[in-house]
Each structure stands twice: as structure tokens, then as C-alpha cells.
Enzyme design. Structure first.
Site: not given
Ligand code: F6P
Length: 341
Positions: A100, A102, A123, A261, A269
Site C-alpha cells: 500500500d 508504494t 503480512d 520462554r 520469515q
Molecule cells: O509490514 C511487513 C513487515 O514485515 C512487518 O510484519 C514487520 O513488522 C516489518 O515489516 C518489519 O520491517 P523492517 O524490515 O523494516 O524491520
């Protein structure tokens, strides 16, 4: 035509698949194809590389983006400069894989810059498409982690909390948590009741040796704020969420007989080679992108709906984020499976 390809915002496994599939099919159609480096920054700094079947070969299997990207460089306040820089590139059209941020940054230039879009966010919360590439890969990282952590959770009678990405949308936690049959899944869309959650955790002591649950970084308890880790100045979404797994693990340690923990999966991810599902999605999107360019259907995007990649107006990707609804079938499925959600 001279066509540019640009990747913007955070990376997601599959971006390289888009570059390879769109790049190769556009070249096959007779276009000259160029890669713009590091998103909008490459436009401002005139950084463009010619793409050929040779430098595109094999990209689909790699995470990251061959072209580089940034989630910091916007066009705000530099609109005229941006347009002038873009004109210097002498491109007839631009293929943009972005989220969104970009696309909203480019909207104001729709008369001057001819765009074909590809929805991208790890996400999985973009409107207008049922799934984004990279999401399946991220879910597999979560599921493999939960599966692996069960052994040590059981060995030590511990509650292990796995923190996933997901600022405002819980798709990664939900998909990964379901695929690994996590004991609980906490997501931003469903603020949890601390008392109920505690009761659930205590109950588990009766029949389990260990507990493994998933929490999205943007999840929070009812009436509490999301935990902010730090800020990235210059980024459209400056706040970086995180820390919920750490504080919950401590809290469980204090309040129950379990040891708590936590593991934060973070950028792992986004770092894995795309799954076959994500590869198919990017191949199909790349082919559709080329068709749209050939037909000069500017202002359109290649999206995934009802099991196939189709063309849809780009502006449909700029609608409010697609969140997990309370009655979503996956939420109901989790509840039916006895997962705390
Ligand atoms: O919005 C995508 C995302 O991967 C989020 O899930 C995460 O919080 C953020 O970007 C991480 O951003 P950066 O790569 O700047 O640490």
C-alpha cells in the site's frame, strides 16, 4: 517498449520470481526490460540495470530481491523531482511489485507514469487479492519452528511463545499456527482476555508436558496497547512492533507453574526460498503482468482471486487492509480444534 521493473517496501519471498517471470516474458514479447534498483531510490538516483535472460536465470528460487528495495524512501515533498528523474529514464511503462505504501506513493503520478502493479506484503493483508506471495513461505517458517519447539517445550515442561510478523493483521500467526496445530494463536484483530488466557494455560498442565503457542507482533491484551520496540525514521510506518512474546513468557512464568520462554522469528520469515505455492503464484503473476503490458492496460494489477491470477484495477489494492475477521473460517477451525484464539 522500454519497461522498468521496481520492487518497493519490505522484501517477501517471491519478489525474485516476479522479476524473473515478468522479465523473461516481457523480453520474449520484444520489449527492452530494465530493473530499477532499491525502489524509489533508484528512480531518484538514476540507477537502472538492463535485464536479460542471463541475469534473470534462476532468480525464482531465491528469497530477497535481485533489484534491492527500501521501505524508507518515499516521494512526499519531492514529487516534482521524482517525476523529472523518472522522465530521464525514458521508460514507457513500469511494473511495480509493492504494498500500500508504494502504490499510494505512486497514485498521484498516474497520468504521467504508466504502471502495472503486483501486490506484495509478507503480512498478507492487502485488499484486492486473496493471498500475497511470500505468505505461504512465512507460514511454513512459523509451522516448522512450532513443530521443532515442541520437543524442547515437552522436555522441560515449558510454555514456549513464538512471535511472528504481523503488525495489524494476524494472517501469518494464524496460518502458521494452524499448520503446526499450535496450542494458542494470539492475533492483533482479537485482543485476548488475560484471565481467560491464564485459565487456558493452567488447564494445559493437566494433560500436556509442554505448550507451544504463536503470537503476532501486533497482538495485545484487551485494553492494553501494542508493544513498540523502536522507530524507523523516514519509513511510512515508522513504529516497529514486538516484545509481546517476551513479556507474555515472563508473565506466564510469574503467574503459573509453567516456565515461560520465547522465540522471535523476525526476518527469518522473509528469508527462506519460496515454497512451490509461492513460486506458482509469482510465475502466474509474471505472465499476467506481461499480458497487461502488451495490451497497454496501464493502471491494472495481477491479483489472485478464487484460485486464479486475474487482472484487476490497481486502486483495489489501496483499500483498507484486509484483516482476519471474527467469523473467518480459519478462526472457527482453530476454535473447533481447541486452539485458544
Ligand atoms: O509490514 C511487513 C513487515 O514485515 C512487518 O510484519 C514487520 O513488522 C516489518 O515489516 C518489519 O520491517 P523492517 O524490515 O523494516 O524491520
Amino acid at each position: 517498449m522500454r519497461i522498468g521493473i521496481l520492487t518497493g517496501g519490505g522484501d517477501a519471498p517471491g519478489l525474485n520470481g516476479i522479476i524473473e517471470a515478468a522479465g523473461k516474458t516481457l523480453i520474449q514479447s520484444g520489449h527492452e526490460v530494465f530493473g530499477i534498483e532499491e525502489g524509489f531510490l533508484g528512480i531518484f538516483e538514476n540507477r537502472m540495470v538492463p535485464l536479460s535472460p542471463k541475469n534473470l536465470e534462476g532468480l525464482h528460487a531465491e528469497a530477497g530481491t535481485f533489484l534491492g528495495t527500501t521501505n524508507k524512501c518515499g516521494t512526499e515533498g519531492r514529487e516534482q523531482e521524482f517525476l523529472q528523474c523518472f522522465k530521464k529514464l525514458e521508460l514507457d511503462g513500469l511494473v511495480v511489485a509493492g504494498g500500500d505504501g508504494t502504490f499510494s506513493g505512486l497514485k498521484q503520478f498516474e497520468k504521467d507514469i504508466k504502471i502495472i502493479g503486483v501486490p506484495k506484503t509478507i503480512d498478507n493483508d492487502l485488499s484486492g487479492t486473496d493471498f500475497t506471495f511470500g505468505y505461504d513461505t512465512a507460514c511454513s517458517v512459523v509451522a516448522e519452528s512450532v513443530d521443532a519447539l515442541r520437543a524442547t517445550a515437552n522436555a522441560h515442561n515449558r510454555v514456549i511463545i513464538v512471535e511472528t510478523m504481523g503488525r495489524t493483521a494476524g494472517w501469518i500467526a494464524l496460518g502458521g499456527g494452524l499448520a503446526s496445530y499450535a496450542d494458542f494463536i494470539l492475533i492483533p484483530e482479537r485482543p485476548f482476555d488475560r484471565d481467560q488466557f491464564l485459565k487456558f494455560i493452567q488447564e494445559q498442565k493437566k494433560h500436556k508436558r509442554g505448550v507451544v503457542g504463536v503470537v503476532a507482533e501486533g497482538a495485545h491484551a484487551l485494553g492494553e496497547d501494542v508493544e513498540v520496540q523502536f522507530r524507523v525514521e523516514g519509513a511510512p510506518q515508522a513504529e516497529r512492533f514486538g516484545g509481546i512474546a517476551h513479556s507474555l513468557a515472563h508473565w506466564i512464568d510469574e503467574k503459573t507453574e509453567w516456565e515461560g520462554r520465547q522465540v522471535v522469528l523476525g526476518h527469518l520469515q522473509r528469508a527462506k526460498s519460496p515454497t512451490t505455492t509461492d513460486r506458482f503464484l509469482t510465475l502466474a503473476m509474471g505472465v499476467t503482468v506481461s499480458q497487461l503490458v502488451n495490451e497497454k492496460k496501464w493502471g491494472m494489477a495481477a491479483v489472485f482471486r478464487n484460485g486464479e491470477v486475474i487482472a484487476a484495477p490497481l486502486e483495489q489494492l489501496m483499500q483498507p487492509a484486509r484483516l482476519v475477521t471474527h467469523d473467518h473460517r480459519w478462526v472457527k477451525m482453530a476454535q473447533a480444534l481447541g486452539i485458544f484464539i
